[in-house]
Design a protein around this motif. Sequence first.
Motif, PDB file in Angstrom:
ATOM      1  N   LYS A  20       1.419 -25.196 -13.227  1.00 32.88           N
ATOM      2  CA  LYS A  20       0.261 -24.988 -14.106  1.00 32.88           C
ATOM      3  C   LYS A  20      -0.339 -26.319 -14.558  1.00 32.88           C
ATOM      4  O   LYS A  20      -1.564 -26.471 -14.604  1.00 32.88           O
ATOM      5  N   LEU A  21       0.519 -27.274 -14.865  1.00 35.26           N
ATOM      6  CA  LEU A  21       0.039 -28.593 -15.277  1.00 35.26           C
ATOM      7  C   LEU A  21      -0.699 -29.265 -14.129  1.00 35.26           C
ATOM      8  O   LEU A  21      -1.754 -29.865 -14.337  1.00 35.26           O
ATOM      9  N   ILE A  22      -0.174 -29.156 -12.929  1.00 32.39           N
ATOM     10  CA  ILE A  22      -0.842 -29.725 -11.749  1.00 32.39           C
ATOM     11  C   ILE A  22      -2.231 -29.124 -11.593  1.00 32.39           C
ATOM     12  O   ILE A  22      -3.208 -29.848 -11.368  1.00 32.39           O
ATOM     13  N   LYS A  23      -2.346 -27.819 -11.720  1.00 31.96           N
ATOM     14  CA  LYS A  23      -3.655 -27.154 -11.599  1.00 31.96           C
ATOM     15  C   LYS A  23      -4.624 -27.644 -12.670  1.00 31.96           C
ATOM     16  O   LYS A  23      -5.793 -27.914 -12.389  1.00 31.96           O
ATOM     17  N   LYS A  24      -4.143 -27.759 -13.903  1.00 35.46           N
ATOM     18  CA  LYS A  24      -5.015 -28.204 -14.993  1.00 35.46           C
ATOM     19  C   LYS A  24      -5.469 -29.654 -14.793  1.00 35.46           C
ATOM     20  O   LYS A  24      -6.629 -29.969 -14.992  1.00 35.46           O
ATOM     21  N   VAL A  25      -4.531 -30.522 -14.415  1.00 35.54           N
ATOM     22  CA  VAL A  25      -4.873 -31.928 -14.200  1.00 35.54           C
ATOM     23  C   VAL A  25      -5.834 -32.065 -13.025  1.00 35.54           C
ATOM     24  O   VAL A  25      -6.811 -32.810 -13.096  1.00 35.54           O
ATOM     25  N   SER A  26      -5.580 -31.326 -11.952  1.00 28.81           N
ATOM     26  CA  SER A  26      -6.466 -31.421 -10.784  1.00 28.81           C
ATOM     27  C   SER A  26      -7.876 -30.961 -11.129  1.00 28.81           C
ATOM     28  O   SER A  26      -8.853 -31.589 -10.710  1.00 28.81           O
ATOM     29  N   LYS A  27      -7.985 -29.913 -11.933  1.00 30.58           N
ATOM     30  CA  LYS A  27      -9.300 -29.413 -12.330  1.00 30.58           C
ATOM     31  C   LYS A  27     -10.007 -30.403 -13.279  1.00 30.58           C
ATOM     32  O   LYS A  27     -11.190 -30.694 -13.106  1.00 30.58           O
ATOM     33  N   SER A  28      -9.276 -30.937 -14.240  1.00 33.03           N
ATOM     34  CA  SER A  28      -9.870 -31.841 -15.222  1.00 33.03           C
ATOM     35  C   SER A  28     -10.325 -33.157 -14.619  1.00 33.03           C
ATOM     36  O   SER A  28     -11.337 -33.720 -15.028  1.00 33.03           O
ATOM     37  N   LEU A  29      -9.547 -33.665 -13.657  1.00 31.97           N
ATOM     38  CA  LEU A  29      -9.843 -34.979 -13.082  1.00 31.97           C
ATOM     39  C   LEU A  29     -10.496 -34.891 -11.701  1.00 31.97           C
ATOM     40  O   LEU A  29     -10.666 -35.915 -11.041  1.00 31.97           O
ATOM     41  N   PHE A  30     -10.830 -33.677 -11.282  1.00 30.00           N
ATOM     42  CA  PHE A  30     -11.478 -33.455  -9.990  1.00 30.00           C
ATOM     43  C   PHE A  30     -10.649 -34.023  -8.837  1.00 30.00           C
ATOM     44  O   PHE A  30     -11.146 -34.753  -7.983  1.00 30.00           O
ATOM     45  N   LEU A  31      -9.352 -33.692  -8.832  1.00 29.11           N
ATOM     46  CA  LEU A  31      -8.420 -34.134  -7.810  1.00 29.11           C
ATOM     47  C   LEU A  31      -7.897 -32.923  -7.051  1.00 29.11           C
ATOM     48  O   LEU A  31      -7.916 -31.811  -7.577  1.00 29.11           O
ATOM     49  N   ASP A  32      -7.398 -33.151  -5.825  1.00 25.74           N
ATOM     50  CA  ASP A  32      -6.722 -32.042  -5.171  1.00 25.74           C
ATOM     51  C   ASP A  32      -5.303 -31.957  -5.746  1.00 25.74           C
ATOM     52  O   ASP A  32      -4.834 -32.868  -6.442  1.00 25.74           O
ATOM     53  N   ASP A  33      -4.618 -30.855  -5.475  1.00 27.26           N
ATOM     54  CA  ASP A  33      -3.303 -30.624  -6.067  1.00 27.26           C
ATOM     55  C   ASP A  33      -2.288 -31.699  -5.683  1.00 27.26           C
ATOM     56  O   ASP A  33      -1.436 -32.070  -6.487  1.00 27.26           O
ATOM     57  N   GLU A  34      -2.371 -32.189  -4.474  1.00 30.58           N
ATOM     58  CA  GLU A  34      -1.409 -33.197  -4.016  1.00 30.58           C
ATOM     59  C   GLU A  34      -1.554 -34.504  -4.802  1.00 30.58           C
ATOM     60  O   GLU A  34      -0.558 -35.108  -5.211  1.00 30.58           O
ATOM     61  N   VAL A  35      -2.776 -34.928  -5.038  1.00 30.71           N
ATOM     62  CA  VAL A  35      -3.009 -36.157  -5.806  1.00 30.71           C
ATOM     63  C   VAL A  35      -2.630 -35.940  -7.276  1.00 30.71           C
ATOM     64  O   VAL A  35      -2.024 -36.817  -7.893  1.00 30.71           O
ATOM     65  N   ALA A  36      -2.961 -34.781  -7.820  1.00 29.60           N
ATOM     66  CA  ALA A  36      -2.578 -34.479  -9.203  1.00 29.60           C
ATOM     67  C   ALA A  36      -1.062 -34.455  -9.344  1.00 29.60           C
ATOM     68  O   ALA A  36      -0.514 -34.964 -10.328  1.00 29.60           O
ATOM     69  N   SER A  37      -0.380 -33.901  -8.363  1.00 29.15           N
ATOM     70  CA  SER A  37       1.078 -33.873  -8.374  1.00 29.15           C
ATOM     71  C   SER A  37       1.647 -35.285  -8.351  1.00 29.15           C
ATOM     72  O   SER A  37       2.582 -35.605  -9.097  1.00 29.15           O
ATOM     73  N   ALA A  38       1.094 -36.147  -7.516  1.00 28.07           N
ATOM     74  CA  ALA A  38       1.549 -37.539  -7.445  1.00 28.07           C
ATOM     75  C   ALA A  38       1.323 -38.255  -8.772  1.00 28.07           C
ATOM     76  O   ALA A  38       2.164 -39.045  -9.214  1.00 28.07           O
ATOM     77  N   LEU A  39       0.197 -37.988  -9.413  1.00 30.40           N
ATOM     78  CA  LEU A  39      -0.103 -38.602 -10.708  1.00 30.40           C
ATOM     79  C   LEU A  39       0.910 -38.141 -11.766  1.00 30.40           C
ATOM     80  O   LEU A  39       1.418 -38.951 -12.545  1.00 30.40           O
ATOM     81  N   ILE A  40       1.207 -36.862 -11.767  1.00 29.13           N
ATOM     82  CA  ILE A  40       2.185 -36.327 -12.715  1.00 29.13           C
ATOM     83  C   ILE A  40       3.559 -36.941 -12.452  1.00 29.13           C
ATOM     84  O   ILE A  40       4.271 -37.309 -13.383  1.00 29.13           O
ATOM     85  N   TYR A  41       3.922 -37.086 -11.191  1.00 30.31           N
ATOM     86  CA  TYR A  41       5.201 -37.710 -10.854  1.00 30.31           C
ATOM     87  C   TYR A  41       5.227 -39.169 -11.329  1.00 30.31           C
ATOM     88  O   TYR A  41       6.220 -39.637 -11.873  1.00 30.31           O
ATOM     89  N   LYS A  42       4.123 -39.872 -11.144  1.00 33.36           N
ATOM     90  CA  LYS A  42       4.034 -41.273 -11.589  1.00 33.36           C
ATOM     91  C   LYS A  42       4.217 -41.376 -13.107  1.00 33.36           C
ATOM     92  O   LYS A  42       4.797 -42.320 -13.615  1.00 33.36           O
ATOM     93  N   GLU A  43       3.711 -40.397 -13.821  1.00 35.29           N
ATOM     94  CA  GLU A  43       3.779 -40.377 -15.286  1.00 35.29           C
ATOM     95  C   GLU A  43       4.898 -39.460 -15.782  1.00 35.29           C
ATOM     96  O   GLU A  43       4.833 -38.936 -16.891  1.00 35.29           O
ATOM     97  N   TRP A  44       5.935 -39.273 -14.950  1.00 39.99           N
ATOM     98  CA  TRP A  44       6.957 -38.261 -15.234  1.00 39.99           C
ATOM     99  C   TRP A  44       7.658 -38.460 -16.579  1.00 39.99           C
ATOM    100  O   TRP A  44       7.904 -37.487 -17.296  1.00 39.99           O
ATOM    101  N   GLU A  45       7.975 -39.674 -16.952  1.00 38.06           N
ATOM    102  CA  GLU A  45       8.636 -39.909 -18.242  1.00 38.06           C
ATOM    103  C   GLU A  45       7.765 -39.423 -19.396  1.00 38.06           C
ATOM    104  O   GLU A  45       8.255 -38.798 -20.336  1.00 38.06           O
ATOM    105  N   THR A  46       6.487 -39.696 -19.308  1.00 40.87           N
ATOM    106  CA  THR A  46       5.548 -39.229 -20.332  1.00 40.87           C
ATOM    107  C   THR A  46       5.479 -37.708 -20.337  1.00 40.87           C
ATOM    108  O   THR A  46       5.494 -37.084 -21.402  1.00 40.87           O
ATOM    109  N   VAL A  47       5.424 -37.109 -19.147  1.00 40.18           N
ATOM    110  CA  VAL A  47       5.377 -35.648 -19.030  1.00 40.18           C
ATOM    111  C   VAL A  47       6.621 -35.027 -19.667  1.00 40.18           C
ATOM    112  O   VAL A  47       6.520 -34.056 -20.431  1.00 40.18           O
ATOM    113  N   GLU A  48       7.789 -35.589 -19.386  1.00 34.02           N
ATOM    114  CA  GLU A  48       9.031 -35.076 -19.985  1.00 34.02           C
ATOM    115  C   GLU A  48       8.991 -35.163 -21.505  1.00 34.02           C
ATOM    116  O   GLU A  48       9.352 -34.201 -22.195  1.00 34.02           O
TER     117      GLU A  48
END
Length: 79
Positions: A20-48
Amino acid sequence: MTHMKYDTTLDMISQDKIDKLIKKVSKSLFLDDEVASALIYKEWETVELLFAKYKKVKTVHKHLLAEIEGHYRGSLCSN
């Protein structure tokens, strides 16, 4: 979905919440799901930390976008 799967057994964040977070981030930042997923992984400590504090995807999404904006705005202003 083509995004990365995370080992959520230790993190206590369900795969459903991550999706759900991937979908929201991809929609908000106009990214595809794969790029949004990579961004979330990069910011994983913050996400946790955000999920530990707020629990809800909508609130985590809002605060994550603010963190990302602040991070990139700061790096753009310093160049």
